[in-house]
Design a protein around this motif. Sequence first.
Motif, PDB file in Angstrom:
ATOM      1  N   ARG A 106       0.822  -1.219   0.000  1.00 49.63           N
ATOM      2  CA  ARG A 106       0.000   0.000   0.000  1.00 49.63           C
ATOM      3  C   ARG A 106       0.856   1.269   0.000  1.00 49.63           C
ATOM      4  NH1 ARG A 106      -4.197  -1.765   4.708  1.00 49.63           N
ATOM      5  NH2 ARG A 106      -5.211  -3.435   3.544  1.00 49.63           N
ATOM      6  N   ARG A 107       2.123   1.111   0.284  1.00 49.43           N
ATOM      7  CA  ARG A 107       3.038   2.260   0.364  1.00 49.43           C
ATOM      8  C   ARG A 107       3.815   2.379  -0.948  1.00 49.43           C
ATOM      9  NH1 ARG A 107       5.887   0.969   6.009  1.00 49.43           N
ATOM     10  NH2 ARG A 107       7.099   2.811   5.480  1.00 49.43           N
ATOM     11  N   GLU A 108       3.100   2.383  -2.044  1.00 48.08           N
ATOM     12  CA  GLU A 108       3.694   2.369  -3.387  1.00 48.08           C
ATOM     13  C   GLU A 108       4.672   3.512  -3.611  1.00 48.08           C
ATOM     14  OE1 GLU A 108       2.322   2.954  -8.026  1.00 48.08           O
ATOM     15  OE2 GLU A 108       0.789   2.563  -6.528  1.00 48.08           O
ATOM     16  N   ASP A 109       4.291   4.715  -3.241  1.00 49.46           N
ATOM     17  CA  ASP A 109       5.180   5.863  -3.455  1.00 49.46           C
ATOM     18  C   ASP A 109       6.479   5.727  -2.658  1.00 49.46           C
ATOM     19  OD1 ASP A 109       3.457   7.049  -5.241  1.00 49.46           O
ATOM     20  OD2 ASP A 109       2.517   8.344  -3.741  1.00 49.46           O
ATOM     21  N   GLU A 110       6.369   5.240  -1.428  1.00 48.63           N
ATOM     22  CA  GLU A 110       7.570   5.054  -0.609  1.00 48.63           C
ATOM     23  C   GLU A 110       8.453   3.956  -1.193  1.00 48.63           C
ATOM     24  OE1 GLU A 110       6.954   4.990   3.750  1.00 48.63           O
ATOM     25  OE2 GLU A 110       4.873   5.455   3.227  1.00 48.63           O
ATOM     26  N   LEU A 111       7.852   2.883  -1.688  1.00 53.13           N
ATOM     27  CA  LEU A 111       8.624   1.805  -2.310  1.00 53.13           C
ATOM     28  C   LEU A 111       9.320   2.295  -3.578  1.00 53.13           C
ATOM     29  CD1 LEU A 111       6.219  -1.224  -1.834  1.00 53.13           C
ATOM     30  CD2 LEU A 111       8.494  -0.957  -0.833  1.00 53.13           C
ATOM     31  N   HIS A 112       8.629   3.135  -4.333  1.00 60.14           N
ATOM     32  CA  HIS A 112       9.242   3.693  -5.547  1.00 60.14           C
ATOM     33  C   HIS A 112      10.426   4.588  -5.189  1.00 60.14           C
ATOM     34  CE1 HIS A 112       9.708   6.482  -8.966  1.00 60.14           C
ATOM     35  NE2 HIS A 112       9.609   5.353  -9.639  1.00 60.14           N
ATOM     36  N   THR A 113      10.249   5.437  -4.189  1.00 57.65           N
ATOM     37  CA  THR A 113      11.344   6.300  -3.740  1.00 57.65           C
ATOM     38  C   THR A 113      12.524   5.460  -3.266  1.00 57.65           C
ATOM     39  OG1 THR A 113       9.791   8.035  -3.092  1.00 57.65           O
ATOM     40  CG2 THR A 113      11.981   8.111  -2.088  1.00 57.65           C
ATOM     41  N   LEU A 114      12.232   4.410  -2.503  1.00 59.18           N
ATOM     42  CA  LEU A 114      13.288   3.515  -2.031  1.00 59.18           C
ATOM     43  C   LEU A 114      14.003   2.861  -3.209  1.00 59.18           C
ATOM     44  CD1 LEU A 114      14.794   2.006   0.196  1.00 59.18           C
ATOM     45  CD2 LEU A 114      12.918   0.339   0.199  1.00 59.18           C
ATOM     46  N   ALA A 115      13.248   2.403  -4.181  1.00 55.57           N
ATOM     47  CA  ALA A 115      13.846   1.761  -5.359  1.00 55.57           C
ATOM     48  C   ALA A 115      14.804   2.712  -6.073  1.00 55.57           C
ATOM     49  CB  ALA A 115      12.745   1.284  -6.311  1.00 55.57           C
ATOM     50  N   VAL A 116      14.420   3.955  -6.211  1.00 55.70           N
ATOM     51  CA  VAL A 116      15.291   4.948  -6.849  1.00 55.70           C
ATOM     52  C   VAL A 116      16.546   5.153  -6.009  1.00 55.70           C
ATOM     53  CG1 VAL A 116      15.482   7.397  -7.470  1.00 55.70           C
ATOM     54  CG2 VAL A 116      13.428   6.111  -8.086  1.00 55.70           C
ATOM     55  N   ARG A 117      16.374   5.242  -4.703  1.00 55.69           N
ATOM     56  CA  ARG A 117      17.526   5.473  -3.819  1.00 55.69           C
ATOM     57  C   ARG A 117      18.528   4.326  -3.836  1.00 55.69           C
ATOM     58  NH1 ARG A 117      14.095   8.070   1.142  1.00 55.69           N
ATOM     59  NH2 ARG A 117      14.290  10.228   0.445  1.00 55.69           N
ATOM     60  N   ILE A 118      18.056   3.105  -3.987  1.00 61.73           N
ATOM     61  CA  ILE A 118      18.984   1.968  -3.982  1.00 61.73           C
ATOM     62  C   ILE A 118      19.523   1.670  -5.370  1.00 61.73           C
ATOM     63  CG2 ILE A 118      18.041   0.913  -1.902  1.00 61.73           C
ATOM     64  CD1 ILE A 118      16.559  -1.091  -3.698  1.00 61.73           C
ATOM     65  N   GLY A 119      19.089   2.471  -6.359  1.00 67.01           N
ATOM     66  CA  GLY A 119      19.660   2.314  -7.690  1.00 67.01           C
ATOM     67  C   GLY A 119      18.927   1.334  -8.575  1.00 67.01           C
ATOM     68  N   PHE A 120      17.679   1.052  -8.239  1.00 73.29           N
ATOM     69  CA  PHE A 120      16.881   0.166  -9.103  1.00 73.29           C
ATOM     70  C   PHE A 120      16.718   0.847 -10.453  1.00 73.29           C
ATOM     71  CE2 PHE A 120      14.403  -3.554  -9.447  1.00 73.29           C
ATOM     72  CZ  PHE A 120      13.337  -3.273 -10.278  1.00 73.29           C
TER      73      PHE A 120
END
Length: 129
Positions: A106-120
């Motif tokens: 349900r925390r899609e935006d946070e997961l997307h931000t995390l993915a960007v931060r880890i270099g996904f």
Amino acid sequence: WLPPALPAKVAEDVVAEVASEHLFSAASSHDAAVARAEAVLNCVPNRGRRDDDDDADGVCALRDVVAAVKQLATFGVDMAPVTARQTADRFEIIQQCLSERTDAYRREDELHTLAVRIGFKGTRAADEG
């Protein structure tokens, strides 16, 4: 009398090196070394996203690692910064978040931000298209 100022790039490289030493010595996201690394990184003004994506050890990249390990903790994943940095398949980190918290999806935006931060490397547009 004042000694000559260091060129900005040299100063940033020194800050990045010192912050990196602290950050990657941390055993977890709650380790005091993470806070020390963040304090060192704050010596360089935030100029937004890095221009050179190949600069994997730069100040912006290190700020992303700090933010990522802190954000991982909000999903119940306590990971050492060096582990987050060395994980070859970055999607495994996202999977850990989804596994740890049943409502993480349900925390899609946070997961997307995390993915960007880890270099996904994926993007929302590519995922939706």
